[in-house]
Design a protein around this motif. Structure first.
Motif, PDB file in Angstrom:
ATOM      1  N   ILE A  45       0.842  -1.191   0.000  1.00 47.26           N
ATOM      2  CA  ILE A  45       0.000   0.000   0.000  1.00 47.26           C
ATOM      3  C   ILE A  45       0.876   1.239   0.000  1.00 47.26           C
ATOM      4  N   ALA A  46       2.039   1.155   0.667  1.00 40.79           N
ATOM      5  CA  ALA A  46       2.947   2.292   0.750  1.00 40.79           C
ATOM      6  C   ALA A  46       3.738   2.499  -0.544  1.00 40.79           C
ATOM      7  N   GLY A  47       3.700   1.523  -1.449  1.00 44.73           N
ATOM      8  CA  GLY A  47       4.437   1.632  -2.706  1.00 44.73           C
ATOM      9  C   GLY A  47       3.510   1.967  -3.859  1.00 44.73           C
ATOM     10  N   TYR A  48       3.907   1.559  -5.052  1.00 42.43           N
ATOM     11  CA  TYR A  48       3.128   1.895  -6.239  1.00 42.43           C
ATOM     12  C   TYR A  48       2.140   0.804  -6.638  1.00 42.43           C
TER      13      TYR A  48
ATOM     14  N   LEU B  13       6.560   0.067  10.580  1.00 38.57           N
ATOM     15  CA  LEU B  13       7.869   0.534  10.129  1.00 38.57           C
ATOM     16  C   LEU B  13       7.985   0.349   8.617  1.00 38.57           C
ATOM     17  N   THR B  14       8.633   1.311   7.957  1.00 32.86           N
ATOM     18  CA  THR B  14       8.791   1.245   6.503  1.00 32.86           C
ATOM     19  C   THR B  14      10.263   1.330   6.124  1.00 32.86           C
ATOM     20  N   ALA B  15      10.554   0.943   4.887  1.00 32.06           N
ATOM     21  CA  ALA B  15      11.944   0.917   4.431  1.00 32.06           C
ATOM     22  C   ALA B  15      12.505   2.308   4.187  1.00 32.06           C
ATOM     23  N   ASN B  16      11.647   3.307   4.023  1.00 28.70           N
ATOM     24  CA  ASN B  16      12.140   4.653   3.711  1.00 28.70           C
ATOM     25  C   ASN B  16      12.209   5.555   4.936  1.00 28.70           C
TER      26      ASN B  16
ATOM     27  N   GLY C 181      13.582  12.018   7.092  1.00 26.53           N
ATOM     28  CA  GLY C 181      12.665  12.062   8.217  1.00 26.53           C
ATOM     29  C   GLY C 181      11.283  11.519   7.922  1.00 26.53           C
ATOM     30  N   HIS C 182      10.975  11.234   6.669  1.00 23.74           N
ATOM     31  CA  HIS C 182       9.643  10.754   6.313  1.00 23.74           C
ATOM     32  C   HIS C 182       9.383   9.369   6.902  1.00 23.74           C
ATOM     33  N   ASN C 183       8.208   9.212   7.522  1.00 22.08           N
ATOM     34  CA  ASN C 183       7.725   7.935   8.056  1.00 22.08           C
ATOM     35  C   ASN C 183       8.414   7.475   9.335  1.00 22.08           C
ATOM     36  N   VAL C 184       9.431   8.178   9.808  1.00 20.59           N
ATOM     37  CA  VAL C 184      10.105   7.723  11.018  1.00 20.59           C
ATOM     38  C   VAL C 184       9.198   7.925  12.225  1.00 20.59           C
ATOM     39  N   PRO C 185       9.002   6.908  13.057  1.00 19.98           N
ATOM     40  CA  PRO C 185       8.238   7.106  14.285  1.00 19.98           C
ATOM     41  C   PRO C 185       8.920   8.137  15.187  1.00 19.98           C
TER      42      PRO C 185
ATOM     43  N   GLY D 279      13.018  -1.537   8.594  1.00 15.91           N
ATOM     44  CA  GLY D 279      11.734  -1.439   7.928  1.00 15.91           C
ATOM     45  C   GLY D 279      11.457  -2.567   6.962  1.00 15.91           C
ATOM     46  N   ASN D 280      12.514  -3.121   6.371  1.00  9.18           N
ATOM     47  CA  ASN D 280      12.370  -4.232   5.430  1.00  9.18           C
ATOM     48  C   ASN D 280      12.273  -5.581   6.124  1.00  9.18           C
TER      49      ASN D 280
END
Length: 359
Positions: A82-85, A249-252, A257-261, A303-304
């Motif tokens: 969902i977070a990807g394309y 958690l996400t890979a990016n 700073g995007h998506n970091v808790p 994240g991965n």
């Protein structure tokens, strides 16, 4: 003493799946493959005995590793996430078709168990067609397939909202019948068990005025009003986690700073450290993060990766299923492949070479 089953791991990352299996004391990874050299460094530091090759799975040949009981893969999820394309098999980077490279090796080695992990969205991608293709491909290869979507905070006693699909293929009917996914368990671990809210960390983890472009700090300072939960900066807005757990958690996470808790602590507003992100995946305290690797690499690795505690609980159920089916298996004297005997007949034919077997 019960048998230790051997494993080969693909798209191994830092070894989260391997760690979950090995934590049961019933499995041992003897071969692993990973394309990215950064997680390979982490894998090697934590799995001294495993042979891990850093190369494209397309270049892996069946003769590169010995026959194993379990082949497992957390195959790339970006094409389905969902977070990807969400391009699936049509992903221009080829990530959606790498499952078939894994299947190529499965068909050559015929392991007793196949274990797969991916994002929840795999099951609904392209109207369910993507998942149907994967399931039928495993069935055509001779495996009985069972799957379930499981959340880390419901099945792993790990305070992270992380839903993933777990797919198992069993070569033997009895193994398939004996396997049951673990039941949900109460969430007793809190975010305070994995995040240090009291002590200062390195300055680089803090958000301060002017550190990032725009008014990110001001937005965070205005909206992060609860010191007892976790927030997330989502490109243009601040999200508060209402379940009082770590958001997925996400890979990016390490990219600007995007998506970091994020948490508000007495010393300021800061992102979780890489170690805390691995904590949120259920990794043990003694899991080593190599010195010298950039934080961006470690955030991506976390994240991965997978929720280790959920993997361990599934692996325990696999071990039980294999134990229950010991009496109904035999090694073919002609081709050395392990086969399942018919319970109603003492004569059978090996499905691999056709050899007639009589007990």
């Amino acid at each position: 003493m019960k048998k230790i089953s051997t494993c080969a791991s693909f798209f191994a990352g830092v070894g989260g799946i391997d760690l979950g299996f090995e934590s049961t004391g019933r499995f041992k990874t003897i071969y692993a493959n990973e394309y990215d050299p950064s997680p390979v460094t982490t894998f090697r530091q934590n799995f001294k005995d495993a042979n891990i090759e850093c190369k494209d799975i397309k270049d892996v040949e069946p003769d590169d590793f010995q026959n194993v009981d379990v082949m497992m893969a957390g195959f790339p999820c970006q094409a389905f996430s969902i977070a990807g394309y969400r391009k699936g098999f049509e992903d221009e980077k080829g990530r959606g078709t790498l499952f078939f490279e894994f299947l190529r090796l499965v068909k050559a080695k015929n392991p007793r168990v196949v274990f797969l992990e991916n994002v929840k969205n795999l099951i609904s991608h392209n109207g369910g067609n993507t998942f149907r293709v994967i399931r039928e491909a495993l069935e055509d290869a001779g495996y009985k397939v069972i799957y379930r979507v499981m959340n880390a905070m419901e099945y792993g006693n790990t305070p992270q909202n992380r839903e993933r699909i777990y797919i198992l293929g069993f070569r033997f009917e009895a193994d398939y019948r004996n396997f049951k996914f673990p039941d949900p368990i109460p969430l007793t671990r809190k975010i305070t068990d994995i995040i240090d809210f009291q002590h200062p960390v390195a300055e680089k983890y803090y958000y301060t005025p002017g550190k990032y472009k725009g008014d990110i700090y001001e937005r965070l300072n205005d909206e992060m009003d609860d010191p007892d939960t976790v927030y997330q900066w989502r490109r243009v807005y601040v999200r508060k986690n209402q379940s009082n757990v770590v958001p997925t958690l996400t890979a990016n996470m390490g990219e600007g700073g995007h998506n970091v808790p994020l948490v508000r602590v007495p010393s300021g507003i800061r992102k979780l450290t890489p170690k805390e992100c691995f904590n949120a995946q259920g990794f043990p305290n003694d899991f080593c993060l190599p010195e010298g690797l950039k934080d961006s690499k470690l955030y991506k690795q976390a994240g991965n990766s997978v929720c280790e505690a959920v993997i361990e609980r599934i692996a325990e159920k696999i071990a039980y299923a294999l134990d229950e089916n010991v009496a109904s298996r035999i090694v073919c004297p002609s081709c050395d492949k392990e086969i399942e005997l018919e319970s109603t007949n003492t004569i059978c034919y090996c499905p691999f070479c056709g050899h007639r077997i009589q007990e």
